[in-house]
Design a protein around this motif. Structure first.
Motif, PDB file in Angstrom:
ATOM      1  N   LEU A 394     -14.554 -10.079   4.158  1.00 55.44           N
ATOM      2  CA  LEU A 394     -14.318  -8.979   2.924  1.00 55.44           C
ATOM      3  C   LEU A 394     -12.706  -9.362   2.616  1.00 55.44           C
ATOM      4  O   LEU A 394     -12.348  -8.747   1.649  1.00 55.44           O
ATOM      5  CB  LEU A 394     -14.290  -7.714   3.677  1.00 55.44           C
ATOM      6  CG  LEU A 394     -15.589  -7.330   3.988  1.00 55.44           C
ATOM      7  CD1 LEU A 394     -15.385  -5.946   4.526  1.00 55.44           C
ATOM      8  CD2 LEU A 394     -16.404  -7.220   2.770  1.00 55.44           C
ATOM      9  N   GLY A 395     -12.063 -10.335   3.457  1.00 59.19           N
ATOM     10  CA  GLY A 395     -10.706 -10.761   3.005  1.00 59.19           C
ATOM     11  C   GLY A 395      -9.869  -9.525   3.044  1.00 59.19           C
ATOM     12  O   GLY A 395      -9.788  -8.862   3.850  1.00 59.19           O
ATOM     13  N   LYS A 396      -8.831  -9.414   2.022  1.00 56.87           N
ATOM     14  CA  LYS A 396      -8.023  -8.650   1.810  1.00 56.87           C
ATOM     15  C   LYS A 396      -8.359  -7.162   1.664  1.00 56.87           C
ATOM     16  O   LYS A 396      -7.359  -6.270   1.666  1.00 56.87           O
ATOM     17  CB  LYS A 396      -7.013  -9.028   0.759  1.00 56.87           C
ATOM     18  CG  LYS A 396      -7.546  -8.998  -0.660  1.00 56.87           C
ATOM     19  CD  LYS A 396      -6.615  -9.486  -1.784  1.00 56.87           C
ATOM     20  CE  LYS A 396      -7.072  -9.486  -3.138  1.00 56.87           C
ATOM     21  NZ  LYS A 396      -6.142  -9.617  -4.148  1.00 56.87           N
ATOM     22  N   PHE A 397      -9.426  -6.977   1.240  1.00 57.43           N
ATOM     23  CA  PHE A 397     -10.280  -5.520   1.167  1.00 57.43           C
ATOM     24  C   PHE A 397     -10.736  -5.120   2.598  1.00 57.43           C
ATOM     25  O   PHE A 397     -11.255  -4.019   2.507  1.00 57.43           O
ATOM     26  CB  PHE A 397     -11.349  -5.768  -0.076  1.00 57.43           C
ATOM     27  CG  PHE A 397     -10.921  -6.099  -1.394  1.00 57.43           C
ATOM     28  CD1 PHE A 397      -9.986  -5.188  -2.122  1.00 57.43           C
ATOM     29  CD2 PHE A 397     -11.166  -7.549  -1.747  1.00 57.43           C
ATOM     30  CE1 PHE A 397      -9.687  -5.788  -3.356  1.00 57.43           C
ATOM     31  CE2 PHE A 397     -10.689  -7.954  -2.885  1.00 57.43           C
ATOM     32  CZ  PHE A 397      -9.908  -6.998  -3.783  1.00 57.43           C
ATOM     33  N   SER A 398     -10.897  -6.034   3.508  1.00 61.72           N
ATOM     34  CA  SER A 398     -11.282  -5.629   4.544  1.00 61.72           C
ATOM     35  C   SER A 398     -10.875  -4.113   5.129  1.00 61.72           C
ATOM     36  O   SER A 398     -11.605  -3.225   5.647  1.00 61.72           O
ATOM     37  CB  SER A 398     -11.099  -6.635   5.599  1.00 61.72           C
ATOM     38  OG  SER A 398     -11.857  -6.319   6.892  1.00 61.72           O
ATOM     39  N   TRP A 399      -9.332  -4.124   5.518  1.00 66.68           N
ATOM     40  CA  TRP A 399      -8.966  -2.796   6.220  1.00 66.68           C
ATOM     41  C   TRP A 399      -9.365  -1.650   5.283  1.00 66.68           C
ATOM     42  O   TRP A 399      -9.517  -0.618   5.700  1.00 66.68           O
ATOM     43  CB  TRP A 399      -7.493  -3.248   6.397  1.00 66.68           C
ATOM     44  CG  TRP A 399      -6.837  -2.199   7.316  1.00 66.68           C
ATOM     45  CD1 TRP A 399      -7.019  -1.976   8.589  1.00 66.68           C
ATOM     46  CD2 TRP A 399      -6.092  -0.649   6.897  1.00 66.68           C
ATOM     47  NE1 TRP A 399      -6.318  -0.832   9.118  1.00 66.68           N
ATOM     48  CE2 TRP A 399      -5.688  -0.140   8.065  1.00 66.68           C
ATOM     49  CE3 TRP A 399      -5.759  -0.446   5.904  1.00 66.68           C
ATOM     50  CZ2 TRP A 399      -5.266   1.055   7.985  1.00 66.68           C
ATOM     51  CZ3 TRP A 399      -5.139   1.023   5.561  1.00 66.68           C
ATOM     52  CH2 TRP A 399      -4.767   1.523   6.918  1.00 66.68           C
ATOM     53  N   ALA A 400      -8.930  -1.808   3.992  1.00 66.97           N
ATOM     54  CA  ALA A 400      -9.260  -0.606   2.958  1.00 66.97           C
ATOM     55  C   ALA A 400     -10.886  -0.077   3.136  1.00 66.97           C
ATOM     56  O   ALA A 400     -11.006   1.299   3.169  1.00 66.97           O
ATOM     57  CB  ALA A 400      -8.670  -1.070   1.738  1.00 66.97           C
TER      58      ALA A 400
END
Length: 480
Positions: A394-400
């Protein structure tokens, strides 16, 4: 000895030769890399896996069985918009879990993921695995009893009324049939899932066309999208799948009062009867019945594999029994444990529908709680996948995405234990909190008196994990 495994760790070399599937070899290498020898046959195609997932979602079944709850707790407004909101967040949960599954593709699923993401908290993996295993048993039981109720409803439309004992007996028959199906191996389960997926797609078309053509009165768009009804005193979101089917149901409702006060075993059958008449309604009920039974059977495929993984790691008793496999490479003791417990729960239906509903409501909550555990680990410890990322990221969107998924799980878990009617009485009280609390207490006792003494985390069955580098895969594929 603590952490001892009855399965001897083995060192496996990737096979070479003209009959070796390069994709299967790559997948086995990936399994070796994270510490496991392959123990189950890879008999199911990618299409088969997709159809099992599609079948388990239950477009016809879940919506049909829960239709009355959504209709009385919010009316068409709650049903339609609840579908959109819930579907969006369930998609986020699917993305969150897909990223973890891509990194750790093992039979233990959620249990193994939590153990790898948070190895310091052994109790967390223990609880996740056991709660999720029993959630799958409860889910399968719920679906199979629903299939029995659809059969009872079809007979009621035809003029025959069944007792609770007779309905429970039909459910027992479905449970035993599910046991034999799951004992036949993943290839058989995959074929049934493929049939069920096509049946569901075709059945949805039949239901939609029949309802929209035969319904004497068609509701207008304002009723479908904005009409609010509240027969309970509470407002609850509805977890429904299949907007096309949902719209057909909503446009075809003849009388909400008729559905709420129905004498049929399942209220959705009253809608079918009102819209399509006695003969066609039996056809529509049978369409949903077959889809329901097929979808429910896949839950015990999961529970048996979970019992296998848990017993392998000393997180479930009687290791030798629950790791035993039949000639189809199926951990059949886990299958038949699911059957026995399922039949016992169905027997509760004879004595008290309220008690039975409480047990099955706990299934939805326990599944959500189990989904939430690996996602919570990703939120609190985002570095848990470092060095183990699979092909899907998910890259940079993973945590959100993980945060949004976790918030939704917490909110829905709270909603599921709230009273569904007002004023609340002993007969309409939501006893799901009692059932889920009882399950957690039992798992806690298992941990306190046994698990904490013998459980030491996951046990790897592969001594020398292979480093699955791109060059290694390329070299191995050349030999194939």
């Amino acid at each position: 000895m603590k952490g001892e495994s009855s399965t001897n760790p083995v060192t496996v070399e990737l096979g070479h030769g003209p009959n070796i599937d390069p994709i299967a070899a790559r997948d086995e290498a990936r399994l070796n890399e994270i510490g496991y020898a392959q123990e189950f046959k890879r008999e199911m195609s990618a299409a088969g896996i997709v159809t099992i997932s599609f079948t388990a979602i239950g477009i016809l079944t879940g919506m049909s069985s829960a239709f009355q709850s959504g209709l009385t707790a919010g009316g068409p407004l709650g049903l339609f918009w609840g579908w959109n909101v819930c579907s969006f967040f369930m998609f986020l949960i699917a993305l969150s879990m897909a990223e973890i599954c891509s990194a750790f593709p093992t039979a233990g699923g959620l249990y193994y993921w939590v153990c790898r993401l948070r190895p310091q908290s052994k109790w967390l993996g223990f609880y996740t695995g056991n709660v999720y295993a029993w959630a799958m048993v409860f889910t399968g039981t719920s679906g199979l009893l629903s299939a029995a109720l659809y059969m009872a409803s079809a007979l009621e439309v035809a003029g025959y009324t069944l007792t609770r004992v007779e309905i429970a007996a039909i459910a027992w028959g479905f449970c035993i049939l599910s046991g034999f199906v799951n004992s036949g191996g993943s290839k058989l389960v995959g074929r049934i899932a493929t049939f069920a997926s096509w049946w569901t797609l075709g059945g949805t078309v039949v239901l939609v066309v029949t309802l929209l053509v035969k319904a004497p009165v068609k509701n207008d768009a304002h009723f479908v999208f904005f009409d609010f009804e509240n027969y309970t005193g509470s407002i609850a979101g509805s977890w429904l799948v299949g907007v096309v089917y949902l719209l057909a149901l909503l446009f075809s409702i003849q009388s909400i009062t008729s559905i709420v006060n129905t004498g049929y075993s399942l209220p959705i059958c009253q809608l079918f009867y009102d819209a399509a008449g006695p003969h066609l309604s039996i056809l529509l009920i049978v369409v949903v019945l077959v889809a329901q039974a097929s979808a429910a059977m896949t839950a015990w495929t999961a529970s048996s594999r979970l019992f296998f993984a848990l017993s392998r790691d000393q997180a479930f008793p009687h290791k030798k029994i629950f790791m035993a496999q039949n000639r189809y490479d199926v951990p059949y003791y886990g299958v038949w444990l699911s059957v026995v417990v399922g039949c016992a729960i169905c027997a509760c239906y004879i004595g008290s529908v309220v008690a039975f509903n409480a047990i099955l409501s706990a299934a939805a909550i326990s599944v959500l709680l189990a989904y939430g555990m690996p996602i919570m680990c990703r939120v609190l410890y985002p570095s848990g996948l470092d060095g183990y990322h699979g092909p899907f990221r998910l890259g940079k969107f993973s945590w959100a995405i993980n945060v949004a998924s976790l918030v939704f799980i917490v909110v829905m878990s709270i909603f599921f234990v709230l009273p569904t009617s007002h004023p609340t009485t002993a007969l309409n009280m939501n006893y799901a909190i009692v059932a889920i609390g009882g399950l957690i207490v039992l798992v806690s006792l298992q941990w306190i008196f046994w698990g904490r003494k013998v459980y030491d985390g996951v046990i790897h069955t592969f001594v020398e994990p292979l480093a699955l580098t791109p060059q290694a895969v390329e070299d191995d594929t050349k030999h194939l």
